[in-house]
Design an enzyme around this catalytic site. Structure first.
Site, short mmCIF file in Angstrom:
data_model
loop_
_atom_site.label_atom_id
_atom_site.label_comp_id
_atom_site.label_asym_id
_atom_site.label_seq_id
_atom_site.Cartn_x
_atom_site.Cartn_y
_atom_site.Cartn_z
N HIS A 318 7.66 -10.82 11.55
CA HIS A 318 8.82 -11.68 11.79
C HIS A 318 9.96 -10.85 12.34
O HIS A 318 10.13 -9.68 11.99
CB HIS A 318 9.25 -12.37 10.48
CG HIS A 318 10.19 -13.51 10.69
ND1 HIS A 318 11.55 -13.34 10.80
CD2 HIS A 318 9.96 -14.85 10.80
CE1 HIS A 318 12.12 -14.52 10.99
NE2 HIS A 318 11.20 -15.44 10.99
N ASP A 376 4.90 -19.48 9.77
CA ASP A 376 4.29 -20.22 10.87
C ASP A 376 2.77 -20.21 10.77
O ASP A 376 2.10 -21.18 11.12
CB ASP A 376 4.72 -19.62 12.22
CG ASP A 376 6.22 -19.74 12.44
OD1 ASP A 376 6.74 -20.84 12.26
OD2 ASP A 376 6.85 -18.74 12.79
#
Length: 441
Positions: A318, A376
């Site tokens: 991330h 995600d």
């Protein structure tokens, strides 16, 4: 877009100024402490004092505003909504309570919660003429393309809530968007698969109502599974806000021009559509489809480790979190619950996802680089198991993030020091040139 007026008022939080020497001239720049996290150096007078701008592509080291809504500590893997850890809210709260918290700053009491839920529930229907907008799109139009258009069109139907100077109109617009976004997204899905629109039901909770509008049909009864409803509620909670990300900054920038709230949120939807932002979960599942079957995983893992190979594992690591994404920890358990409900033995894609997760958590290459599965990765798995096509993933993300956009927009609008956003540039083009007539060129 800045709100450092609060910083000036809190003189007890003011540090010794920073000093900067440019071209032999030294200037002092105020420094302000955050309640949590990095302090900021106030450079608003830098150009006037030195004739220089700061240069920060992507604004990765620039605070464009101050906010008391959401805080992220990427090194610790921490996400707080109004000070409350995201895992506590995801486990013990529910999405509409989180909406109230983000909008008003505190958790509601029972009466406040009932009033808020009633106001949202009673605004879920769309103006009937808006069905014409959907029919104007091609049947294979991407749901996000439809949402950008329909959300922007709300300002053509709800004129009584576009005056941003009126606090009551801002409140009405806020409730309307939170209430109507699931209907807008569900209808975009129904339109894309050629099924009739399903109207919202006031007897269902927020997440169940959304699933009912997506998956029920008029010819038979449909009951929302409580595990699925809880999973959807968690997805919405985890995606409700995420500090000053690209789409939130877009909403703030659009709002700084005094644009109406529906236009600002439409701008946020458009920005979220980008595969580097809200489209990451769609990209992650597309990657799983590309891998295809578990026996192909070693080949793709080897490619991911090869710096000369353009292939990248999507859904791992991330931009902000350098530790385990706290939202992913919650979604990991949710994914297990949903996969147990639907079964994975007949789904090679879900089998690939489970095996990739195991590798990422154990393989030294990924562990050392902190390439943990992010939210995600898990949300894509859950949404796929629910029966959503990848094209709907970002639309669901937009539905969830709407409350965060609205909370940030309202905070900006209520700031007396708010100014229209106007980033500067480092100009590298031609210097002054005189025009020459075409026959002389």
């Amino acid at each position: 877009m800045c709100n450092l007026t609060k910083g000036y008022a809190m003189s007890e939080q003011k540090n010794d100024p920073a000093t900067l020497t440019v071209d032999g001239k030294t200037v002092e720049l105020p420094v302000y402490n955050a309640s949590v996290g990095p302090s900021v150096i106030d450079v608003r007078k830098l150009y006037a004092q030195t004739g220089h701008f700061t240069y920060d592509p992507g604004f990765t080291s620039t605070a464009a505003c101050d906010s008391d809504i959401t805080y992220i500590d990427g090194d610790k893997g921490e996400l707080l909504y109004r000070g409350y850890p995201i895992d506590q809210l995801a486990d013990d709260s529910h999405f509409l309570e989180v909406c109230y918290l983000l909008l008003y700053g505190e958790l509601p009491d029972k009466a406040q919660m009932e009033d808020f839920e009633s106001r949202v529930t009673n605004h879920t229907m769309l103006h009937e003429q808006m069905t014409n907008f959907y029919r104007g799109f091609r049947r294979d139009g991407h749901p996000m393309a439809i949402m950008v258009g329909v959300v922007g069109a709300l300002s053509a139907f709800y004129h009584d809530s576009t005056d941003i100077t009126d606090p009551q109109q801002r409140e009405i617009a806020s409730i309307r968007m939170i209430a109507k976004m699931p209907t807008i997204a569900a209808w975009a899905y129904k339109y894309s698969i050629g099924q009739p629109f399903v109207y919202p039901r006031n007897d269902l909770d927020y997440a169940s109502n959304f699933l009912h509008m997506c998956f029920s049909v008029p010819c038979e009864e449909y009951k929302v599974d409580p595990i699925m409803a809880q999973a959807m509620d968690r997805i919405m909670t985890l995606h409700a806000d995420h500090e000053q990300n690209a789409s939130t900054s877009t909403v703030r920038l659009a709002g700084s021009s005094d644009a109406n709230p529906f236009a600002c949120i439409a701008a946020g939807v458009a920005c979220l559509w980008g595969p580097a932002h809200g489209g990451a979960n769609e990209a992650a599942l597309n990657m799983l489809h590309e891998i295809g079957t578990p026996d192909q995983i070693p080949e793709y893992i080897a490619r991911a480790k090869d710096k000369d190979d353009p292939f990248r594992l999507m859904g791992f690591g991330h931009r902000v979190y350098k530790n385990y994404d706290p939202r992913a920890k919650v979604m990991q358990q949710t994914a297990k619950e949903v996969l147990e409900l639907v079964g994975v033995e007949n789904s090679p894609i879900l089998q690939v996802a489970q095996e990739l997760e195991k590798i990422a958590l154990e393989d030294p290459y990924f562990v050392e680089r902190k390439l943990y599965p992010n939210v995600d990765f898990y949300s894509g798995i859950v949404l796929s198991a629910m029966g959503f096509p990848t094209s709907m993933f970002t639309a669901i993300f937009a539905t969830s993030r709407t409350v965060g956009w609205i909370a940030q927009w309202k905070e900006m609008i209520s700031d007396p020091g708010q100014r229209i956003g106007r980033p500067r540039q480092l100009y590298t083009g031609a210097s002054h040139r005189d025009y020459m007539a075409v026959e002389k060129r």
